[in-house]
Design a protein around this motif. Structure first.
Motif, PDB file in Angstrom:
ATOM      1  N   THR A 275      37.915  46.391  54.959  1.00  0.00           N
ATOM      2  CA  THR A 275      38.166  46.092  53.181  1.00  0.00           C
ATOM      3  C   THR A 275      38.058  45.164  52.200  1.00  0.00           C
ATOM      4  O   THR A 275      39.004  43.954  52.599  1.00  0.00           O
ATOM      5  CB  THR A 275      38.766  47.723  52.762  1.00  0.00           C
ATOM      6  OG1 THR A 275      40.268  46.704  52.739  1.00  0.00           O
ATOM      7  CG2 THR A 275      38.760  48.697  53.579  1.00  0.00           C
ATOM      8  N   GLU A 276      37.625  45.288  51.258  1.00  0.00           N
ATOM      9  CA  GLU A 276      38.225  44.765  49.918  1.00  0.00           C
ATOM     10  C   GLU A 276      39.369  44.370  49.694  1.00  0.00           C
ATOM     11  O   GLU A 276      40.017  43.530  49.761  1.00  0.00           O
ATOM     12  CB  GLU A 276      37.011  44.716  48.954  1.00  0.00           C
ATOM     13  CG  GLU A 276      34.827  44.011  48.637  1.00  0.00           C
ATOM     14  CD  GLU A 276      34.222  44.239  47.339  1.00  0.00           C
ATOM     15  OE1 GLU A 276      35.355  43.922  46.267  1.00  0.00           O
ATOM     16  OE2 GLU A 276      33.716  44.318  47.061  1.00  0.00           O
ATOM     17  N   ALA A 277      39.859  45.227  49.742  1.00  0.00           N
ATOM     18  CA  ALA A 277      41.312  45.364  49.385  1.00  0.00           C
ATOM     19  C   ALA A 277      42.369  44.767  50.363  1.00  0.00           C
ATOM     20  O   ALA A 277      42.988  44.049  50.525  1.00  0.00           O
ATOM     21  CB  ALA A 277      41.665  46.750  49.217  1.00  0.00           C
ATOM     22  N   GLU A 278      41.480  45.082  51.784  1.00  0.00           N
ATOM     23  CA  GLU A 278      42.299  43.999  53.115  1.00  0.00           C
ATOM     24  C   GLU A 278      42.552  42.836  52.713  1.00  0.00           C
ATOM     25  O   GLU A 278      43.118  42.170  53.446  1.00  0.00           O
ATOM     26  CB  GLU A 278      41.745  45.029  54.316  1.00  0.00           C
ATOM     27  CG  GLU A 278      42.279  46.284  54.550  1.00  0.00           C
ATOM     28  CD  GLU A 278      41.342  46.815  55.637  1.00  0.00           C
ATOM     29  OE1 GLU A 278      42.110  48.066  56.184  1.00  0.00           O
ATOM     30  OE2 GLU A 278      40.334  46.652  55.960  1.00  0.00           O
ATOM     31  N   VAL A 279      40.778  42.307  52.184  1.00  0.00           N
ATOM     32  CA  VAL A 279      40.899  41.323  52.052  1.00  0.00           C
ATOM     33  C   VAL A 279      40.902  40.053  51.303  1.00  0.00           C
ATOM     34  O   VAL A 279      42.042  38.781  51.140  1.00  0.00           O
ATOM     35  CB  VAL A 279      38.886  40.984  52.517  1.00  0.00           C
ATOM     36  CG1 VAL A 279      38.549  39.443  51.846  1.00  0.00           C
ATOM     37  CG2 VAL A 279      38.074  40.738  53.592  1.00  0.00           C
ATOM     38  N   LYS A 280      41.949  41.014  50.279  1.00  0.00           N
ATOM     39  CA  LYS A 280      42.116  40.113  49.310  1.00  0.00           C
ATOM     40  C   LYS A 280      43.863  39.924  49.528  1.00  0.00           C
ATOM     41  O   LYS A 280      44.200  39.586  49.045  1.00  0.00           O
ATOM     42  CB  LYS A 280      42.541  41.320  47.608  1.00  0.00           C
ATOM     43  CG  LYS A 280      41.513  41.332  47.127  1.00  0.00           C
ATOM     44  CD  LYS A 280      40.908  42.021  45.876  1.00  0.00           C
ATOM     45  CE  LYS A 280      39.925  42.130  45.637  1.00  0.00           C
ATOM     46  NZ  LYS A 280      40.201  42.808  44.155  1.00  0.00           N
ATOM     47  N   GLY A 281      44.443  41.443  50.335  1.00  0.00           N
ATOM     48  CA  GLY A 281      45.453  41.059  50.743  1.00  0.00           C
ATOM     49  C   GLY A 281      45.905  40.065  51.556  1.00  0.00           C
ATOM     50  O   GLY A 281      46.473  39.032  51.589  1.00  0.00           O
ATOM     51  N   VAL A 282      44.829  39.617  52.767  1.00  0.00           N
ATOM     52  CA  VAL A 282      44.713  38.142  53.615  1.00  0.00           C
ATOM     53  C   VAL A 282      45.074  37.029  52.665  1.00  0.00           C
ATOM     54  O   VAL A 282      45.817  36.114  52.557  1.00  0.00           O
ATOM     55  CB  VAL A 282      43.057  38.362  54.758  1.00  0.00           C
ATOM     56  CG1 VAL A 282      43.530  37.317  55.445  1.00  0.00           C
ATOM     57  CG2 VAL A 282      43.885  39.668  55.325  1.00  0.00           C
ATOM     58  N   LEU A 283      43.284  37.019  51.402  1.00  0.00           N
ATOM     59  CA  LEU A 283      43.717  35.890  50.766  1.00  0.00           C
ATOM     60  C   LEU A 283      45.204  35.194  49.642  1.00  0.00           C
ATOM     61  O   LEU A 283      45.745  34.235  49.633  1.00  0.00           O
ATOM     62  CB  LEU A 283      42.813  36.090  49.915  1.00  0.00           C
ATOM     63  CG  LEU A 283      40.557  35.898  50.843  1.00  0.00           C
ATOM     64  CD1 LEU A 283      40.160  36.554  49.597  1.00  0.00           C
ATOM     65  CD2 LEU A 283      40.868  34.469  51.089  1.00  0.00           C
ATOM     66  N   ALA A 284      45.901  36.593  49.382  1.00  0.00           N
ATOM     67  CA  ALA A 284      46.608  36.423  48.513  1.00  0.00           C
ATOM     68  C   ALA A 284      47.900  37.180  47.792  1.00  0.00           C
ATOM     69  O   ALA A 284      49.192  37.675  48.324  1.00  0.00           O
ATOM     70  CB  ALA A 284      46.281  35.664  46.751  1.00  0.00           C
ATOM     71  N   ASP A 285      47.016  38.977  48.082  1.00  0.00           N
ATOM     72  CA  ASP A 285      48.173  39.624  47.675  1.00  0.00           C
ATOM     73  C   ASP A 285      49.706  39.769  48.361  1.00  0.00           C
ATOM     74  O   ASP A 285      50.692  40.616  48.372  1.00  0.00           O
ATOM     75  CB  ASP A 285      47.372  41.018  47.602  1.00  0.00           C
ATOM     76  CG  ASP A 285      46.681  41.072  46.672  1.00  0.00           C
ATOM     77  OD1 ASP A 285      46.413  39.842  45.340  1.00  0.00           O
ATOM     78  OD2 ASP A 285      45.368  42.210  46.345  1.00  0.00           O
ATOM     79  N   ASN A 286      49.223  39.615  50.312  1.00  0.00           N
ATOM     80  CA  ASN A 286      50.250  39.998  50.907  1.00  0.00           C
ATOM     81  C   ASN A 286      51.592  39.439  50.507  1.00  0.00           C
ATOM     82  O   ASN A 286      52.451  39.652  50.691  1.00  0.00           O
ATOM     83  CB  ASN A 286      49.619  40.294  52.521  1.00  0.00           C
ATOM     84  CG  ASN A 286      48.271  40.925  53.110  1.00  0.00           C
ATOM     85  OD1 ASN A 286      48.514  42.003  51.962  1.00  0.00           O
ATOM     86  ND2 ASN A 286      48.103  40.706  53.537  1.00  0.00           N
ATOM     87  N   LEU A 287      51.032  38.046  50.572  1.00  0.00           N
ATOM     88  CA  LEU A 287      51.726  37.044  50.167  1.00  0.00           C
ATOM     89  C   LEU A 287      52.740  36.839  48.672  1.00  0.00           C
ATOM     90  O   LEU A 287      53.961  36.528  49.008  1.00  0.00           O
ATOM     91  CB  LEU A 287      51.274  36.004  50.772  1.00  0.00           C
ATOM     92  CG  LEU A 287      52.637  34.324  50.477  1.00  0.00           C
ATOM     93  CD1 LEU A 287      52.019  33.072  51.273  1.00  0.00           C
ATOM     94  CD2 LEU A 287      52.794  33.720  48.849  1.00  0.00           C
ATOM     95  N   LEU A 288      52.390  37.605  48.124  1.00  0.00           N
ATOM     96  CA  LEU A 288      52.561  37.677  46.762  1.00  0.00           C
ATOM     97  C   LEU A 288      52.937  38.993  46.794  1.00  0.00           C
ATOM     98  O   LEU A 288      54.406  39.174  45.825  1.00  0.00           O
ATOM     99  CB  LEU A 288      51.232  37.543  45.274  1.00  0.00           C
ATOM    100  CG  LEU A 288      50.627  36.899  44.885  1.00  0.00           C
ATOM    101  CD1 LEU A 288      49.686  37.004  44.251  1.00  0.00           C
ATOM    102  CD2 LEU A 288      51.878  36.079  44.187  1.00  0.00           C
ATOM    103  N   ARG A 289      53.388  39.473  47.575  1.00  0.00           N
ATOM    104  CA  ARG A 289      53.956  40.641  47.720  1.00  0.00           C
ATOM    105  C   ARG A 289      55.459  40.589  48.555  1.00  0.00           C
ATOM    106  O   ARG A 289      56.357  40.688  47.919  1.00  0.00           O
ATOM    107  CB  ARG A 289      53.410  42.366  49.056  1.00  0.00           C
ATOM    108  CG  ARG A 289      53.886  43.396  48.673  1.00  0.00           C
ATOM    109  CD  ARG A 289      53.477  44.285  49.870  1.00  0.00           C
ATOM    110  NE  ARG A 289      53.919  43.406  50.984  1.00  0.00           N
ATOM    111  CZ  ARG A 289      53.272  42.529  52.142  1.00  0.00           C
ATOM    112  NH1 ARG A 289      52.008  42.874  51.845  1.00  0.00           N
ATOM    113  NH2 ARG A 289      53.669  42.731  53.211  1.00  0.00           N
ATOM    114  N   VAL A 290      55.264  39.438  49.521  1.00  0.00           N
ATOM    115  CA  VAL A 290      56.076  39.471  50.051  1.00  0.00           C
ATOM    116  C   VAL A 290      57.326  38.769  49.008  1.00  0.00           C
ATOM    117  O   VAL A 290      58.797  38.759  49.149  1.00  0.00           O
ATOM    118  CB  VAL A 290      55.835  38.387  51.038  1.00  0.00           C
ATOM    119  CG1 VAL A 290      57.797  38.124  52.244  1.00  0.00           C
ATOM    120  CG2 VAL A 290      55.482  39.616  52.150  1.00  0.00           C
TER     121      VAL A 290
END
Length: 351
Positions: A275-290
């Motif tokens: 999904t677009e949300a999952e791709v955004k996570g891979v790109l940046a959002d997952n790292l920003l969360r951590v």
């Protein structure tokens, strides 16, 4: 029916273009945060860190995986630049060499302020996103770079270091390196303390080195996407990140030859129904969360650790012993140093 031989390939091309277009649209607002790039090492090898050498101009630098036009084409919005020094500097000039590599990262930001913004936290990354710059952070590659000293660790933190890998390709007095698992190197610490065991909520940042991707000298973009799929299956899409290791490896998968190719990887994930949300996570959002969670949990009020690692556990051929003779009993164990690392460094493997 005779015309169908050209029709379906044409449809496939159109769909591929659609995924690429969607990837670029997503990346305009959620650019890539890459966790590992060794361009500073190339600047040392090629130019002895002389950034004002005309050949070192980052707008036209040739024969590297990374330069400013390639970063722009790849929609790279934040980069952890690696302050790397090889294992043969251990017990010699590792700290000096590491300081020089941090210095060259800072000078990149000074020389190219229109492109790079040196930052130390998630707020700075978001600011760089808004300004259309590449947020530049420091990661130190290999625990040998701190020479088993908490004082050096703290000093590097103040200079902007925001992660330290425990080992590179050599043991330290407090952690074993990956070659122990292959039998090439002997275990000294029997792995890690309890600090080293994995917990939930962390991030796996995928390396693009062909040998790691396929266990062979050749690999391709699809196989990298297979790794991302596997991490998603095992730990969830929120655990997936990117640490390409551009300019630090000699072989890269076809389709990912340099930093400009990140949109093609994002397009491949979309093709695989991420999904677009999952791709955004891979790109940046997952790292920003951590990163943001680590910042919230970090305590700068606790007194720093002061007891050094015992002198007998250090190789002393190029080492002085100031401070040891008059000190009381010194019984610091490897686990104590690792626990201190957890408190003092915004380690990206934290919850």
């Amino acid at each position: 029916m005779w015309a169908s031989w050209w029709f379906w390939p044409l449809v496939a091309v159109c769909i591929a273009d659609q995924f690429r277009d969607t990837a670029e649209r997503i990346m305009q607002s959620t650019p890539v945060i890459d966790g590992h790039n060794d361009l500073p090492w190339q600047l040392l090898k090629l130019f002895n860190n002389q950034l004002q050498d005309p050949r070192a101009n980052l707008t036209s630098l040739a024969h590297t995986h990374t330069n400013i036009p390639k970063l722009r084409a790849g929609f790279v919005g934040a980069q952890f630049w690696s302050a790397y020094t090889p294992c043969d500097t251990q017990n010699k000039d590792a700290v000096k060499r590491t300081l020089e590599q941090i210095d060259v990262i800072h000078r990149m930001c000074w020389l190219y302020p229109e492109t790079f913004l040196c930052v130390t936290n998630s707020t700075g990354i978001r600011q760089a996103f808004r300004e259309g710059k590449v947020a530049s952070l420091v990661g130190v590659e290999g625990g040998h770079s701190i020479d088993s000293s908490l004082g050096v660790l703290r000093a590097l933190y103040h200079l902007g270091m925001r992660y330290l890998t425990l080992t590179h390709s050599c043991n330290t007095p407090w952690a074993d390196n990956w070659l122990v698992d292959t039998g090439v190197d002997e275990a000294r610490s029997q792995g890690l303390s309890l600090f080293g065991q994995k917990q939930t909520g962390s991030l796996v940042m995928v390396n693009f080195y062909s040998d790691y991707v396929s266990c062979r000298a050749e690999a391709n973009l699809s196989q990298v996407a297979d790794h991302l799929d596997h991490i998603k299956k095992v730990a969830g899409a929120g655990a997936v990140g990117l640490g390409g290791d551009y300019d630090g490896v000699s072989r890269l998968p076809s389709g990912l030859k340099d930093v400009s190719k990140y949109p093609d990887l994002a397009a491949e994930l979309l093709r695989r129904q991420w999904t677009e949300a999952e791709v955004k996570g891979v790109l940046a959002d997952n790292l920003l969360r951590v990163f943001e969670a680590v910042e919230q949990a970090s305590s700068h009020t606790q007194a720093p650790g002061e007891e050094p690692i015992p002198l007998g556990q250090l190789e002393a051929s190029c080492r002085t012993s100031y401070g040891y003779s008059g000190a009381p009993s010194l019984h610091l164990q490897p686990g104590t140093l690792l626990a201190s690392l957890a408190l003092l460094v915004l380690c990206l493997c934290r919850l």
